[in-house]
Design a protein around this motif. Structure first.
Motif: not given
Length: 390
Positions: A347-349, A353, A360-362, A364-365, A378, A380, A383
């Motif tokens: 999740r990107s919020e 994180l 920055d969610p990217k 984490e990915y 995901s 999102f 993202h």
């Protein structure tokens, strides 16, 4: 998959990931996945970060954003039709509580040993379900689409994946979850046979079919393995993550519910040991663990006062106040057992994180992709795709 608070991962993953690189295919880049192919992006309940869960509009958006698979959670109506809802209790994901004509349907039922109050899909016919509209279950997300979209059937989701995939010039897979199988069996609404019959109508019966079936229970997956060769995934849950990063295993999220019914002492964590993974391989093709099983995170208590530090100074404690730890051996052990690993839920919020990712969610990915996960669920998918293509 159920909604969880969450945090994630540290930085010494690169070296670990390098050691996990599998034999890749073709001339493309090698990824540290089981197959060497790029990890999948799975649209969790559609594009649920943007639109209400489990709607055709949400699934379509996920496909437009590049999702390889879309994920419908399946429950059964009173007349035995499989529909896409997160839980049998539809109170939090539809506008049923505002419908005067259904006020008398409010009731109490026991789901996985826990009594719940609300409105349940199994008390409604499909025709009645079709009069309801979806709502966004997470209060901090956009509520402006509430009341606009219908609740889809599994057939409608499969048709959408096929038609939208044709438009996009690529195959879009469907990743159904059988929700609370024991609960449904006790209602005389066994999900698995209905699911198999539907998949067979679409010609989805082999490992090559664009379908992966998942479940938190075990015996139903074992049953499915005797009936089909489509890919199966054992989901792995927990109640929470403790302050020190260890997993909290509290009922009903401590073990597969069919284990609880059978008096089996094993927990979800047991399934992720080398021995447990070897057993999972006898009936499934992959595992779907909650992220903290792969890379845990912990709170900080620099003052040793028993209270977590507010790392960002915003006056509240959430995932932004956690720090990532070293990866566990779960991905390596699963790959050694021949199982792929699809982790949930991304999740990107910012509040979801860990501090390491600086909002920055990217980031984490990327950490999980470097570790070697074979796919990510995901909210999102745009993202997730952007991080994978980076």
């Amino acid at each position: 998959m159920r909604q969880q608070p969450i945090a994630k991962v540290g930085l010494l993953v690169l070296a670990t990931a390098t050691a996990l690189v599998a034999c890749g295919g073709g001339d493309g880049p090698n990824y540290p996945t089981l197959s060497g192919e790029r990890p999948l992006v799975i649209g969790h309940r559609g594009a649920s970060g943007y639109l209400p869960d489990h709607t055709l509009e949400g699934y379509r958006k996920a496909i437009e954003m590049g999702a390889d698979f879309i994920e419908p959670d399946l429950v059964a109506t009173q007349d035995g039709v499989l529909i896409a809802r997160h839980e049998p209790n539809i109170t939090g994901t539809t506008d049923v509580s505002t419908r005067a004509e259904f006020a008398s349907r409010k009731t109490r039922k026991v789901v996985d040993g826990v009594e719940e109050e609300g409105w349940f899909a199994s008390d409604f016919t499909l025709a009645e379900i079709k009069t309801l509209r979806a709502i966004q279950p997470m209060a901090d997300r956009d509520q402006s689409f509430n009341g606009k979209y219908q609740i889809p059937t599994l057939d409608e989701v499969l048709d959408l994946a096929r038609s939208e995939g044709a438009k996009a010039g690529r195959t879009v897979g469907v990743y159904p979850e059988t929700k609370h199988p024991t609960y449904h069996v006790n209602l005389g609404l066994k999900l698995e046979d209905r699911l198999l019959a539907t998949l067979a109508r679409y010609g989805y019966t082999t490992k090559a079919s664009p379908v992966i079936v998942q479940s938190f229970e075990v015996s139903n997956l074992q049953y499915l393995r005797t009936k089909t060769q489509v890919r199966l995934v054992q989901l792995v849950d927990a109640d929470d993550v403790k302050a020190d990063g260890s997993m909290s295993l509290v009922a009903p999220y401590d073990k597969p519910y069919d284990f609880a019914v059978a008096g089996d002492a094993r927990t979800f964590a047991s399934l992720l040991t080398p021995a447990g993974l070897k057993e999972v391989k006898t009936y499934a093709d992959g595992v779907g663990p909650w992220k903290p099983y792969l890379i845990p995170s912990r709170q900080v208590d620099a003052n040793n006062d028993g209270k977590p530090d507010d790392l960002n100074g915003d006056g509240k404690i959430d995932d932004r106040d956690r720090v990532m730890m070293a990866p566990t051996s779960v991905v390596k052990d699963a790959h050694a057992a021949g199982l792929f690993v699809h982790a949930y839920t991304f999740r990107s919020e910012a509040k979801r994180l860990a501090s390491d990712f600086k909002g920055d969610p990217k980031a984490e990915y990327q950490l999980f992709f470097d570790l070697g996960v074979d796919g990510v669920f995901s909210d999102f998918p745009d993202h997730a795709k952007a991080a994978r293509e980076n």
